[in-house]
Scaffold this active site. Structure first.
Site, PDB file in Angstrom:
ATOM      1  N   THR A   6     -26.829  66.746  44.256  1.00  0.00           N
ATOM      2  CA  THR A   6     -26.420  66.976  43.201  1.00  0.00           C
ATOM      3  C   THR A   6     -25.357  68.406  43.173  1.00  0.00           C
ATOM      4  OG1 THR A   6     -28.128  68.331  41.780  1.00  0.00           O
ATOM      5  CG2 THR A   6     -28.105  66.010  41.676  1.00  0.00           C
ATOM      6  N   TYR A   7     -25.134  69.239  44.130  1.00  0.00           N
ATOM      7  CA  TYR A   7     -24.345  70.065  44.490  1.00  0.00           C
ATOM      8  C   TYR A   7     -22.679  69.700  43.871  1.00  0.00           C
ATOM      9  CZ  TYR A   7     -27.442  73.393  45.845  1.00  0.00           C
ATOM     10  OH  TYR A   7     -28.598  74.155  46.408  1.00  0.00           O
ATOM     11  N   SER A   8     -21.602  70.080  42.902  1.00  0.00           N
ATOM     12  CA  SER A   8     -21.026  69.641  42.575  1.00  0.00           C
ATOM     13  C   SER A   8     -20.366  67.787  42.368  1.00  0.00           C
ATOM     14  CB  SER A   8     -19.320  69.482  43.755  1.00  0.00           C
ATOM     15  OG  SER A   8     -19.460  71.718  42.968  1.00  0.00           O
TER      16      SER A   8
END
Length: 320
Positions: free
Chosen positions: A60-62
Site C-alpha cells: 500500500t505504499y503510494s
C-alpha cells in the site's frame, strides 16, 4: 557494511535496511514528499554502493508505486539473488484472510517484477481473521516458493506469541523477523514483545528508528516538506515533545562527545540494544552515507543508560 542472519532463517541481510516508503507517485495522495522513479533509483543505487542488500516496502505504499519503483531500480542495477526484498500485507481489503493474502502476494510480485519475495511481512495483527487461517496460507506461500521467509510488524506481544504457537503446533512456517516501532523516544516493546522475540531468536528490524528525525537533529522540527506534512509522524511524537526532547538532547551531547552525528549515535544505540537491521528511510543520499557511519561508533553501557535514563511510559503507538 556489516551483515547478519535474519533470525532463524539462512537469509543474510545488511545491518541497515533501506525503507522504501519514501518512493512512489505523490499523486497516490499517501505522502506529498515521495520521490519519482529516477530519484528513487539514485537512492537505491547509493544503498547498493554502501553494501545495503535489504529493502523494505509494502503493497500500500503510494498505492503500490513504491514496489514498482523499487523493482524497476533493482532490475536495472543488481542481480535479483544479491538483494533481500521485503514487502507487507494487511492494509488492504480482507486484511490477512486467505483470499486477501493470496490476492495481494500476486500483486506485490507483479509490481516488483520478481517471481519470489525474500521476506513477506504481516503489517499488523488481524482481529477479524483466525490466526490459523493466516498462518496456514502464509506457510503455503513458502511451500510454493513464492516467499522465502515470514515476518511480522507492530502488534502486542501476546498476539505475536499466539501466532508463533499456531505455526509451531501445526508444523507451519514461523516468523523470523519483527518490524516494530522502536527508538530511544518509544520503548514500550521492551516490556513484552522484544523479550519474546529474543526468546524465539526473531530478528528485530524496527521502523522509525530515528523517531522520524527527532533523534537525528538538534531541533525537534525541521523545515522540510516531510516534517511539515507527515501527519503520521506528528501523531507519533509531537504530543510527547516536552518529555522526550531531553532524550534527544542527550543524544546530541553524545554525538559531540564522539565526534559523530546524532543519526550515528541513535543507530549505535539500536545495535547495542540487539537490533539486527533498523529500517532507514532516505530522500537524499547524504542521509544514507551518514547512517553508514554508525558502524564506527561504539557506545558503552554507560552511554546507553544515559540515553535511557529520562524515558517515561508512553501510550501505545503502532499496535492496533
Amino acid at each position: 557494511m556489516q551483515y547478519i542472519k535474519l533470525g532463524n532463517s539462512p537469509i543474510e541481510v545488511s545491518r541497515l535496511c533501506l525503507g522504501c516508503m519514501s518512493f512512489g507517485d505523490p499523486a497516490s495522495k499517501m505522502h506529498a514528499w515521495t520521490l519519482d522513479p529516477d530519484q528513487s533509483e539514485a537512492i537505491i543505487k547509493c544503498a547498493l554502493d554502501l553494501g545495503i542488500n535489504f529493502f523494505d516496502t509494502a503493497n500500500t505504499y503510494s498505492a503500490g508505486t513504491s514496489e514498482e519503483y523499487l523493482g524497476r531500480a533493482i532490475r536495472k542495477n543488481v542481480a535479483r539473488d544479491k538483494v533481500v526484498l521485503a514487502s507487507k500485507v494487511y492494509f488492504n481489503e480482507g486484511h490477512l484472510s486467505k483470499a486477501a493474502i493470496e490476492r495481494e502476494i500476486e500483486g506485490t510480485l507483479k509490481r516488483l517484477g520478481t517471481d519470489y519475495l525474500d521476506l513477506y511481512i504481516i503489517h499488523r495483527f488481524d482481529y477479524g481473521t483466525p490466526v490459523e487461517e493466516t498462518m496456514e496460507v502464509l506457510h503455503g506461500l513458502v511451500k510454493a516458493g513464492k516467499v522465502r521467509a515470514l515476518g511480522a510488524s507492530a502488534m502486542y506481544g501476546y498476539q505475536f506469541y499466539n501466532m508463533q504457537l499456531a505455526a509451531r503446533d501445526n508444523g507451519w512456517t514461523p516468523f523470523v523477523s519483527m518490524q516494530d516501532h522502536y527508538n530511544p523516544l518509544y520503548r514500550e516493546d521492551e516490556r513484552e514483545l522484544i523479550p519474546i522475540c529474543r526468546q524465539m531468536n526473531v530478528a528485530l528490524t524496527p521502523y522509525s528508528p530515528l523517531a522520524s528525525g527527532r533523534c537525528a537533529r538538534p531541533d525537534w522540527a525541521a523545515d522540510t516538506m516531510r516534517s511539515k506534512t507527515d501527519k503520521v509522524a506528528q501523531g507519533k511524537y509531537d504530543s510527547t515533545e516536552e518529555q522526550d526532547k531531553g532524550i534527544a538532547a542527550r543524544i546530541h551531547e553524545l554525538a559531540q562527545k564522539y565526534g559523530a552525528t546524532m543519526t550515528q549515535i541513535t543507530l549505535a544505540w539500536h545495535f547495542r540494544k540487539g537490533v539486527a537491521s533498523p529500517i532507514i528511510g532516505a530522500t537524499k543520499e547524504k542521509y544514507l552515507l551518514d547512517a553508514a557511519g554508525a558502524f564506527d561508533v561504539a557506545l558503552t553501557d554507560e552511554d546507553v543508560a544515559y540515553i535511557d535514563e529520562l524515558y517515561t511510559p508512553h501510550a501505545i503507538v503502532g499496535a492496533l
